[in-house]
Design a protein around this motif. Structure first.
Motif, PDB file in Angstrom:
ATOM      1  N   ALA A   1       0.697  -1.267  -0.083  1.00 22.04           N
ATOM      2  CA  ALA A   1       0.057  -0.034  -0.012  1.00 22.04           C
ATOM      3  C   ALA A   1       0.771   1.426  -0.028  1.00 22.04           C
ATOM      4  CB  ALA A   1      -0.910  -0.011   1.205  1.00 22.04           C
ATOM      5  N   VAL A   2       2.008   1.249   0.725  1.00 20.68           N
ATOM      6  CA  VAL A   2       2.832   2.385   0.885  1.00 20.68           C
ATOM      7  C   VAL A   2       3.550   2.644  -0.393  1.00 20.68           C
ATOM      8  CG1 VAL A   2       4.746   3.224   2.198  1.00 20.68           C
ATOM      9  CG2 VAL A   2       3.237   2.534   3.323  1.00 20.68           C
ATOM     10  N   GLN A   3       3.688   1.402  -0.975  1.00 19.74           N
ATOM     11  CA  GLN A   3       4.738   1.442  -2.318  1.00 19.74           C
ATOM     12  C   GLN A   3       3.538   2.120  -3.629  1.00 19.74           C
ATOM     13  OE1 GLN A   3       6.095  -2.503  -2.919  1.00 19.74           O
ATOM     14  NE2 GLN A   3       7.400  -2.552  -1.475  1.00 19.74           N
ATOM     15  N   ARG A   4       2.397   1.504  -3.489  1.00 16.40           N
ATOM     16  CA  ARG A   4       1.402   2.324  -4.346  1.00 16.40           C
ATOM     17  C   ARG A   4       1.263   3.567  -4.189  1.00 16.40           C
ATOM     18  NH1 ARG A   4       3.191  -0.134  -8.133  1.00 16.40           N
ATOM     19  NH2 ARG A   4       1.418   0.891  -9.258  1.00 16.40           N
ATOM     20  N   MET A   5       1.236   4.071  -2.907  1.00 16.88           N
ATOM     21  CA  MET A   5       1.046   5.605  -2.643  1.00 16.88           C
ATOM     22  C   MET A   5       2.289   6.393  -3.057  1.00 16.88           C
ATOM     23  SD  MET A   5      -1.050   5.756   1.045  1.00 16.88           S
ATOM     24  CE  MET A   5      -0.244   4.233   1.992  1.00 16.88           C
ATOM     25  N   TYR A   6       3.333   5.803  -2.884  1.00 17.74           N
ATOM     26  CA  TYR A   6       4.598   6.601  -3.450  1.00 17.74           C
ATOM     27  C   TYR A   6       4.565   6.645  -4.909  1.00 17.74           C
ATOM     28  CZ  TYR A   6       9.486   7.026  -5.050  1.00 17.74           C
ATOM     29  OH  TYR A   6      10.574   7.254  -5.747  1.00 17.74           O
ATOM     30  N   TYR A   7       4.205   5.782  -5.742  1.00 16.38           N
ATOM     31  CA  TYR A   7       4.138   5.740  -7.147  1.00 16.38           C
ATOM     32  C   TYR A   7       2.915   6.516  -7.594  1.00 16.38           C
ATOM     33  CZ  TYR A   7       8.012   2.720  -8.149  1.00 16.38           C
ATOM     34  OH  TYR A   7       9.189   2.253  -8.173  1.00 16.38           O
ATOM     35  N   ALA A   8       1.909   6.769  -6.834  1.00 14.40           N
ATOM     36  CA  ALA A   8       0.743   7.507  -7.263  1.00 14.40           C
ATOM     37  C   ALA A   8       1.279   8.825  -7.093  1.00 14.40           C
ATOM     38  CB  ALA A   8      -0.435   7.432  -6.254  1.00 14.40           C
ATOM     39  N   CYS A   9       1.898   9.417  -5.921  1.00 14.89           N
ATOM     40  CA  CYS A   9       2.669  10.437  -5.873  1.00 14.89           C
ATOM     41  C   CYS A   9       3.463  10.736  -6.791  1.00 14.89           C
ATOM     42  CB  CYS A   9       3.417  10.793  -4.485  1.00 14.89           C
ATOM     43  SG  CYS A   9       2.047  10.779  -3.174  1.00 14.89           S
ATOM     44  N   PHE A  10       4.420   9.883  -7.199  1.00 20.93           N
ATOM     45  CA  PHE A  10       5.330  10.256  -8.366  1.00 20.93           C
ATOM     46  C   PHE A  10       4.990  10.614  -9.835  1.00 20.93           C
ATOM     47  CE2 PHE A  10       7.775   8.162 -11.831  1.00 20.93           C
ATOM     48  CZ  PHE A  10       9.029   9.235 -11.898  1.00 20.93           C
ATOM     49  N   TYR A  11       3.842   9.581 -10.126  1.00 24.30           N
ATOM     50  CA  TYR A  11       3.205   9.910 -11.238  1.00 24.30           C
ATOM     51  C   TYR A  11       2.479  11.409 -11.321  1.00 24.30           C
ATOM     52  CZ  TYR A  11       3.720   4.945 -11.854  1.00 24.30           C
ATOM     53  OH  TYR A  11       4.187   3.530 -12.389  1.00 24.30           O
ATOM     54  N   MET A  12       1.770  11.696 -10.219  1.00 25.89           N
ATOM     55  CA  MET A  12       1.061  13.011 -10.282  1.00 25.89           C
ATOM     56  C   MET A  12       1.902  14.130 -10.131  1.00 25.89           C
ATOM     57  SD  MET A  12      -1.804  14.687 -10.560  1.00 25.89           S
ATOM     58  CE  MET A  12      -3.086  13.387  -9.902  1.00 25.89           C
ATOM     59  N   ALA A  13       3.222  13.984  -9.228  1.00 28.23           N
ATOM     60  CA  ALA A  13       4.172  15.041  -9.509  1.00 28.23           C
ATOM     61  C   ALA A  13       4.726  15.462 -10.673  1.00 28.23           C
ATOM     62  CB  ALA A  13       5.325  14.656  -8.394  1.00 28.23           C
ATOM     63  N   SER A  14       5.219  14.181 -11.326  1.00 24.70           N
ATOM     64  CA  SER A  14       5.799  14.156 -12.617  1.00 24.70           C
ATOM     65  C   SER A  14       4.671  14.815 -13.533  1.00 24.70           C
ATOM     66  CB  SER A  14       6.436  12.867 -13.212  1.00 24.70           C
ATOM     67  OG  SER A  14       5.331  12.147 -13.318  1.00 24.70           O
ATOM     68  N   ALA A  15       3.564  14.667 -13.782  1.00 25.46           N
ATOM     69  CA  ALA A  15       2.500  15.398 -14.534  1.00 25.46           C
ATOM     70  C   ALA A  15       2.524  16.969 -14.394  1.00 25.46           C
ATOM     71  CB  ALA A  15       1.230  14.673 -14.465  1.00 25.46           C
ATOM     72  N   LEU A  16       2.497  17.114 -12.832  1.00 28.20           N
ATOM     73  CA  LEU A  16       2.263  18.347 -12.626  1.00 28.20           C
ATOM     74  C   LEU A  16       3.473  19.458 -13.029  1.00 28.20           C
ATOM     75  CD1 LEU A  16       0.427  18.364  -9.093  1.00 28.20           C
ATOM     76  CD2 LEU A  16      -0.519  18.973 -11.378  1.00 28.20           C
ATOM     77  N   LEU A  17       4.653  18.673 -12.841  1.00 24.26           N
ATOM     78  CA  LEU A  17       5.968  19.405 -13.219  1.00 24.26           C
ATOM     79  C   LEU A  17       6.104  19.724 -14.614  1.00 24.26           C
ATOM     80  CD1 LEU A  17       8.450  17.786 -10.727  1.00 24.26           C
ATOM     81  CD2 LEU A  17       7.431  20.078 -10.734  1.00 24.26           C
ATOM     82  N   LEU A  18       5.713  18.561 -15.478  1.00 22.48           N
ATOM     83  CA  LEU A  18       5.924  18.805 -16.855  1.00 22.48           C
ATOM     84  C   LEU A  18       4.761  19.593 -17.418  1.00 22.48           C
ATOM     85  CD1 LEU A  18       6.911  17.528 -19.803  1.00 22.48           C
ATOM     86  CD2 LEU A  18       5.252  15.754 -19.464  1.00 22.48           C
ATOM     87  N   ASN A  19       3.719  19.659 -16.898  1.00 21.59           N
ATOM     88  CA  ASN A  19       2.675  20.621 -17.102  1.00 21.59           C
ATOM     89  C   ASN A  19       3.141  22.077 -16.744  1.00 21.59           C
ATOM     90  OD1 ASN A  19      -0.243  21.096 -18.205  1.00 21.59           O
ATOM     91  ND2 ASN A  19      -0.613  21.793 -16.185  1.00 21.59           N
ATOM     92  N   ALA A  20       4.031  22.383 -15.880  1.00 24.90           N
ATOM     93  CA  ALA A  20       4.495  23.353 -15.596  1.00 24.90           C
ATOM     94  C   ALA A  20       5.651  24.247 -16.143  1.00 24.90           C
ATOM     95  CB  ALA A  20       4.860  23.754 -13.835  1.00 24.90           C
ATOM     96  N   GLY A  21       5.918  23.014 -17.118  1.00 25.48           N
ATOM     97  CA  GLY A  21       7.197  23.572 -17.936  1.00 25.48           C
ATOM     98  C   GLY A  21       8.444  22.824 -17.718  1.00 25.48           C
ATOM     99  N   PHE A  22       8.628  22.151 -16.602  1.00 25.54           N
ATOM    100  CA  PHE A  22       9.799  21.294 -16.060  1.00 25.54           C
ATOM    101  C   PHE A  22       9.839  20.022 -16.875  1.00 25.54           C
ATOM    102  CE2 PHE A  22       8.715  24.108 -12.628  1.00 25.54           C
ATOM    103  CZ  PHE A  22       9.856  24.770 -12.276  1.00 25.54           C
ATOM    104  N   LYS A  23      11.331  19.817 -17.309  1.00 24.18           N
ATOM    105  CA  LYS A  23      11.395  18.606 -18.069  1.00 24.18           C
ATOM    106  C   LYS A  23      12.799  17.948 -17.227  1.00 24.18           C
ATOM    107  CE  LYS A  23       9.483  20.478 -22.240  1.00 24.18           C
ATOM    108  NZ  LYS A  23      10.111  21.349 -23.363  1.00 24.18           N
ATOM    109  N   ALA A  24      12.710  16.655 -17.291  1.00 25.33           N
ATOM    110  CA  ALA A  24      13.816  15.813 -16.773  1.00 25.33           C
ATOM    111  C   ALA A  24      14.833  16.076 -17.822  1.00 25.33           C
ATOM    112  CB  ALA A  24      13.239  14.561 -16.242  1.00 25.33           C
ATOM    113  N   THR A  25      16.029  16.014 -17.325  1.00 25.07           N
ATOM    114  CA  THR A  25      17.317  15.727 -18.192  1.00 25.07           C
ATOM    115  C   THR A  25      18.313  14.641 -17.567  1.00 25.07           C
ATOM    116  OG1 THR A  25      18.457  17.604 -17.085  1.00 25.07           O
ATOM    117  CG2 THR A  25      17.060  18.092 -19.247  1.00 25.07           C
ATOM    118  N   LEU A  26      18.943  13.926 -18.173  1.00 22.30           N
ATOM    119  CA  LEU A  26      19.886  13.000 -17.663  1.00 22.30           C
ATOM    120  C   LEU A  26      21.485  13.776 -17.684  1.00 22.30           C
ATOM    121  CD1 LEU A  26      18.656   9.679 -19.444  1.00 22.30           C
ATOM    122  CD2 LEU A  26      18.173  10.523 -16.918  1.00 22.30           C
TER     123      LEU A  26
END
Length: 66
Positions: free
Chosen positions: A38-63
């Motif tokens: 349950a905790v792992q799934r909550m972590y990933y739910a937060c990760f997916y939403m945070a990545s969506a919100l950051l991308l929507n705000a114009g932030f992009k991940a770079t390696l």
């Protein structure tokens, strides 16, 4: 890799949907007392939403090669 506005919108929608679906899985994990899962799934739910919100705000991940 450059994404156009339509691509960004599609990725954001996909990640938000993934976040909501992952969060729904938490109910099943809690109902069966699988607390670690349950905790792992909550972590990933937060990760997916945070990545969506950051991308929507114009932030992009770079390696960065180290």
């Amino acid at each position: 890799m450059n994404l156009n506005a339509g691509d960004i919108k599609a990725v954001v929608a996909y990640r938000k949907e993934k976040a909501y679906n992952t969060l729904k899985e938490v109910d099943d994990m809690i109902a069966t007392a699988h607390w670690n899962l349950a905790v792992q799934r909550m972590y990933y739910a937060c990760f997916y939403m945070a990545s969506a919100l950051l991308l929507n705000a114009g932030f992009k991940a770079t390696l960065i090669a180290v």
